[in-house]
Design a protein around this motif. Structure first.
Motif, PDB file in Angstrom:
ATOM      1  N   MET A 180     -54.772   8.349  28.023  1.00  0.00           N
ATOM      2  CA  MET A 180     -53.784   7.916  29.015  1.00  0.00           C
ATOM      3  C   MET A 180     -53.602   9.024  30.055  1.00  0.00           C
ATOM      4  O   MET A 180     -53.238  10.140  29.730  1.00  0.00           O
ATOM      5  N   THR A 181     -53.858   8.708  31.300  1.00  0.00           N
ATOM      6  CA  THR A 181     -53.738   9.692  32.367  1.00  0.00           C
ATOM      7  C   THR A 181     -52.265   9.944  32.680  1.00  0.00           C
ATOM      8  O   THR A 181     -51.397   9.135  32.336  1.00  0.00           O
ATOM      9  N   PRO A 182     -51.959  11.043  33.352  1.00  0.00           N
ATOM     10  CA  PRO A 182     -50.563  11.286  33.747  1.00  0.00           C
ATOM     11  C   PRO A 182     -49.982  10.139  34.569  1.00  0.00           C
ATOM     12  O   PRO A 182     -48.823   9.769  34.404  1.00  0.00           O
ATOM     13  N   GLU A 183     -50.794   9.576  35.446  1.00  0.00           N
ATOM     14  CA  GLU A 183     -50.330   8.473  36.278  1.00  0.00           C
ATOM     15  C   GLU A 183     -50.006   7.245  35.431  1.00  0.00           C
ATOM     16  O   GLU A 183     -48.973   6.576  35.648  1.00  0.00           O
ATOM     17  N   GLU A 184     -50.860   6.956  34.457  1.00  0.00           N
ATOM     18  CA  GLU A 184     -50.630   5.807  33.577  1.00  0.00           C
ATOM     19  C   GLU A 184     -49.380   6.017  32.725  1.00  0.00           C
ATOM     20  O   GLU A 184     -48.590   5.093  32.521  1.00  0.00           O
ATOM     21  N   PHE A 185     -49.210   7.245  32.239  1.00  0.00           N
ATOM     22  CA  PHE A 185     -48.031   7.537  31.417  1.00  0.00           C
ATOM     23  C   PHE A 185     -46.756   7.407  32.243  1.00  0.00           C
ATOM     24  O   PHE A 185     -45.788   6.774  31.800  1.00  0.00           O
ATOM     25  N   ASN A 186     -46.763   7.990  33.426  1.00  0.00           N
ATOM     26  CA  ASN A 186     -45.570   7.916  34.277  1.00  0.00           C
ATOM     27  C   ASN A 186     -45.242   6.475  34.641  1.00  0.00           C
ATOM     28  O   ASN A 186     -44.071   6.090  34.692  1.00  0.00           O
ATOM     29  N   ARG A 187     -46.279   5.678  34.881  1.00  0.00           N
ATOM     30  CA  ARG A 187     -46.048   4.273  35.213  1.00  0.00           C
ATOM     31  C   ARG A 187     -45.438   3.528  34.015  1.00  0.00           C
ATOM     32  O   ARG A 187     -44.514   2.733  34.175  1.00  0.00           O
ATOM     33  N   LEU A 188     -45.950   3.810  32.830  1.00  0.00           N
ATOM     34  CA  LEU A 188     -45.404   3.183  31.621  1.00  0.00           C
ATOM     35  C   LEU A 188     -43.938   3.546  31.435  1.00  0.00           C
ATOM     36  O   LEU A 188     -43.109   2.692  31.095  1.00  0.00           O
ATOM     37  N   MET A 189     -43.609   4.810  31.647  1.00  0.00           N
ATOM     38  CA  MET A 189     -42.226   5.238  31.490  1.00  0.00           C
ATOM     39  C   MET A 189     -41.326   4.571  32.530  1.00  0.00           C
ATOM     40  O   MET A 189     -40.227   4.101  32.212  1.00  0.00           O
ATOM     41  N   ALA A 233     -47.146   7.196  21.928  1.00  0.00           N
ATOM     42  CA  ALA A 233     -47.797   8.263  21.168  1.00  0.00           C
ATOM     43  C   ALA A 233     -48.920   7.700  20.294  1.00  0.00           C
ATOM     44  O   ALA A 233     -50.014   8.280  20.229  1.00  0.00           O
ATOM     45  N   LYS A 234     -48.676   6.578  19.634  1.00  0.00           N
ATOM     46  CA  LYS A 234     -49.706   5.963  18.784  1.00  0.00           C
ATOM     47  C   LYS A 234     -50.918   5.557  19.609  1.00  0.00           C
ATOM     48  O   LYS A 234     -52.070   5.688  19.165  1.00  0.00           O
ATOM     49  N   SER A 235     -50.673   5.068  20.813  1.00  0.00           N
ATOM     50  CA  SER A 235     -51.777   4.681  21.690  1.00  0.00           C
ATOM     51  C   SER A 235     -52.565   5.897  22.146  1.00  0.00           C
ATOM     52  O   SER A 235     -53.805   5.888  22.154  1.00  0.00           O
ATOM     53  N   ILE A 236     -51.864   6.953  22.515  1.00  0.00           N
ATOM     54  CA  ILE A 236     -52.523   8.172  23.005  1.00  0.00           C
ATOM     55  C   ILE A 236     -53.372   8.821  21.914  1.00  0.00           C
ATOM     56  O   ILE A 236     -54.458   9.349  22.185  1.00  0.00           O
ATOM     57  N   ILE A 237     -52.899   8.773  20.674  1.00  0.00           N
ATOM     58  CA  ILE A 237     -53.633   9.367  19.553  1.00  0.00           C
ATOM     59  C   ILE A 237     -55.012   8.735  19.396  1.00  0.00           C
ATOM     60  O   ILE A 237     -55.965   9.378  18.949  1.00  0.00           O
ATOM     61  N   LYS A 238     -55.150   7.482  19.797  1.00  0.00           N
ATOM     62  CA  LYS A 238     -56.437   6.785  19.700  1.00  0.00           C
ATOM     63  C   LYS A 238     -57.359   7.116  20.865  1.00  0.00           C
ATOM     64  O   LYS A 238     -58.526   6.717  20.875  1.00  0.00           O
ATOM     65  N   GLU A 239     -56.828   7.852  21.839  1.00  0.00           N
ATOM     66  CA  GLU A 239     -57.600   8.165  23.035  1.00  0.00           C
ATOM     67  C   GLU A 239     -57.844   9.685  23.120  1.00  0.00           C
ATOM     68  O   GLU A 239     -58.105  10.320  22.110  1.00  0.00           O
ATOM     69  N   ASP A 240     -57.709  10.236  24.307  1.00  0.00           N
ATOM     70  CA  ASP A 240     -57.895  11.671  24.509  1.00  0.00           C
ATOM     71  C   ASP A 240     -56.566  12.388  24.330  1.00  0.00           C
ATOM     72  O   ASP A 240     -55.941  12.843  25.292  1.00  0.00           O
ATOM     73  N   TRP A 241     -56.128  12.524  23.071  1.00  0.00           N
ATOM     74  CA  TRP A 241     -54.816  13.122  22.823  1.00  0.00           C
ATOM     75  C   TRP A 241     -54.802  14.607  23.185  1.00  0.00           C
ATOM     76  O   TRP A 241     -53.769  15.136  23.609  1.00  0.00           O
ATOM     77  N   GLU A 242     -55.942  15.269  23.035  1.00  0.00           N
ATOM     78  CA  GLU A 242     -55.977  16.692  23.374  1.00  0.00           C
ATOM     79  C   GLU A 242     -55.740  16.903  24.870  1.00  0.00           C
ATOM     80  O   GLU A 242     -55.047  17.836  25.270  1.00  0.00           O
ATOM     81  N   GLY A 243     -56.328  16.022  25.667  1.00  0.00           N
ATOM     82  CA  GLY A 243     -56.097  16.112  27.103  1.00  0.00           C
ATOM     83  C   GLY A 243     -54.654  15.838  27.460  1.00  0.00           C
ATOM     84  O   GLY A 243     -54.074  16.504  28.339  1.00  0.00           O
ATOM     85  N   PHE A 244     -54.043  14.895  26.740  1.00  0.00           N
ATOM     86  CA  PHE A 244     -52.653  14.542  27.028  1.00  0.00           C
ATOM     87  C   PHE A 244     -51.715  15.701  26.734  1.00  0.00           C
ATOM     88  O   PHE A 244     -50.847  16.028  27.555  1.00  0.00           O
ATOM     89  N   ILE A 245     -51.846  16.346  25.594  1.00  0.00           N
ATOM     90  CA  ILE A 245     -50.889  17.403  25.250  1.00  0.00           C
ATOM     91  C   ILE A 245     -51.129  18.673  26.065  1.00  0.00           C
ATOM     92  O   ILE A 245     -50.279  19.566  26.085  1.00  0.00           O
ATOM     93  N   SER A 246     -52.275  18.758  26.745  1.00  0.00           N
ATOM     94  CA  SER A 246     -52.545  19.926  27.585  1.00  0.00           C
ATOM     95  C   SER A 246     -51.953  19.777  28.986  1.00  0.00           C
ATOM     96  O   SER A 246     -51.922  20.742  29.755  1.00  0.00           O
ATOM     97  N   GLN A 247     -51.462  18.577  29.319  1.00  0.00           N
ATOM     98  CA  GLN A 247     -50.882  18.342  30.635  1.00  0.00           C
ATOM     99  C   GLN A 247     -49.553  19.086  30.782  1.00  0.00           C
ATOM    100  O   GLN A 247     -48.782  19.186  29.829  1.00  0.00           O
ATOM    101  N   PRO A 248     -49.239  19.582  31.975  1.00  0.00           N
ATOM    102  CA  PRO A 248     -47.913  20.168  32.213  1.00  0.00           C
ATOM    103  C   PRO A 248     -46.819  19.139  31.958  1.00  0.00           C
ATOM    104  O   PRO A 248     -46.949  17.979  32.348  1.00  0.00           O
ATOM    105  N   THR A 249     -45.759  19.543  31.312  1.00  0.00           N
ATOM    106  CA  THR A 249     -44.675  18.626  30.979  1.00  0.00           C
ATOM    107  C   THR A 249     -43.872  18.280  32.232  1.00  0.00           C
ATOM    108  O   THR A 249     -43.460  19.172  32.980  1.00  0.00           O
ATOM    109  N   THR A 250     -43.653  16.990  32.439  1.00  0.00           N
ATOM    110  CA  THR A 250     -42.982  16.535  33.660  1.00  0.00           C
ATOM    111  C   THR A 250     -41.615  15.916  33.415  1.00  0.00           C
ATOM    112  O   THR A 250     -40.851  15.717  34.361  1.00  0.00           O
TER     113      THR A 250
END
Length: 233
Positions: free
Chosen positions: A1-10, A44-61
């Protein structure tokens, strides 16, 4: 999940009234969007199935971003010691009680128990409010057992200056859970004179507020607390 996708979901799940309520009780320096926990757990469950390492490395927004990162880090499949090492890097991002407590409750400790215990012990000596709270709450969630209770009580009641309200309450919360399982041992330790008056008051309050402590013990604890306060005034 990209930052843009996550922000849109939120944003799609924003609840303005919930945002107002959450902002008041969290006292977090991060932006609060106002998304309820089931949505964040599902993310979180969805992200774990994808690139979770990339997600947790993103700056917290945002608060929500930080909490979902905490859930991913706590539950994604990885070697136990890798989880602990990644946790050490994540700890500075924890700046509110909700992320702290959610993270500690979700953390999968199997295979890293001894190393996790040692790390919790080290967190209590950092002199920093939220790292110390993580240490106390993680101990509460993972280590209230025969093998650790004596050391745990000694560490939680160690004479130390308060680093802030959230440490005080985290310590008191952990001690109240120790009391539920080991009432006699815990009671002797909390009245040792090492706790600050505020942590002692909070601990007694949390014990007396628990449905898992018999009424007669609550009454006796209240009386002992009053006598202790009088003797130390």
């Amino acid at each position: 999940m990209t930052p843009e996708e996550f922000n849109r979901l939120m944003e799609e799940n924003r609840d303005d009234r919930f945002c107002e309520f959450t902002s008041k009780i969290l006292n977090t320096p991060l932006e609060v969007i106002g998304v309820r926990m089931p949505v964040m757990r599902a993310a979180a469950k969805s992200i774990i199935k994808e690139d979770w390492e990339g997600f947790i490395s993103q700056p917290t927004t945002s608060y929500e971003h930080c909490l979902v990162k905490a859930l991913v880090l706590a539950t994604a499949k990885m070697p136990p010691m890798e989880r602990l090492e990644r946790t050490k890097s994540f700890i500075p991002e924890i700046r509110d009680w909700s992320v702290c407590d959610t993270f500690c409750g979700a953390w999968k400790e199997k295979g890293a128990e001894d190393a996790l215990w040692d790390y919790c012990v080290s967190l209590l000596d950092t002199g920093k409010e939220f790292p110390m709270r993580v240490g106390a709450v993680m101990m509460m969630d993972k280590f209230i057992d025969d093998a650790h209770i004596t050391k745990m009580l000694g560490l939680l009641t160690k004479e130390r200056a308060s680093t802030g309200y959230y440490w005080d309450m985290g310590c008191a919360w952990a001690l109240s859970f120790c009391y539920i399982k080991y009432p006699d041992m815990t009671e002797e330790e909390i009245f040792s004179g090492r706790l600050t008056p505020e942590v002692l008051r909070m601990t007694v309050y949390k014990v007396r507020d628990s449905f898992r402590v018999p009424d007669d013990r609550k009454k006796a604890l209240k009386e002992r607390y009053r006598a202790f306060r009088t003797s130390t005034a």
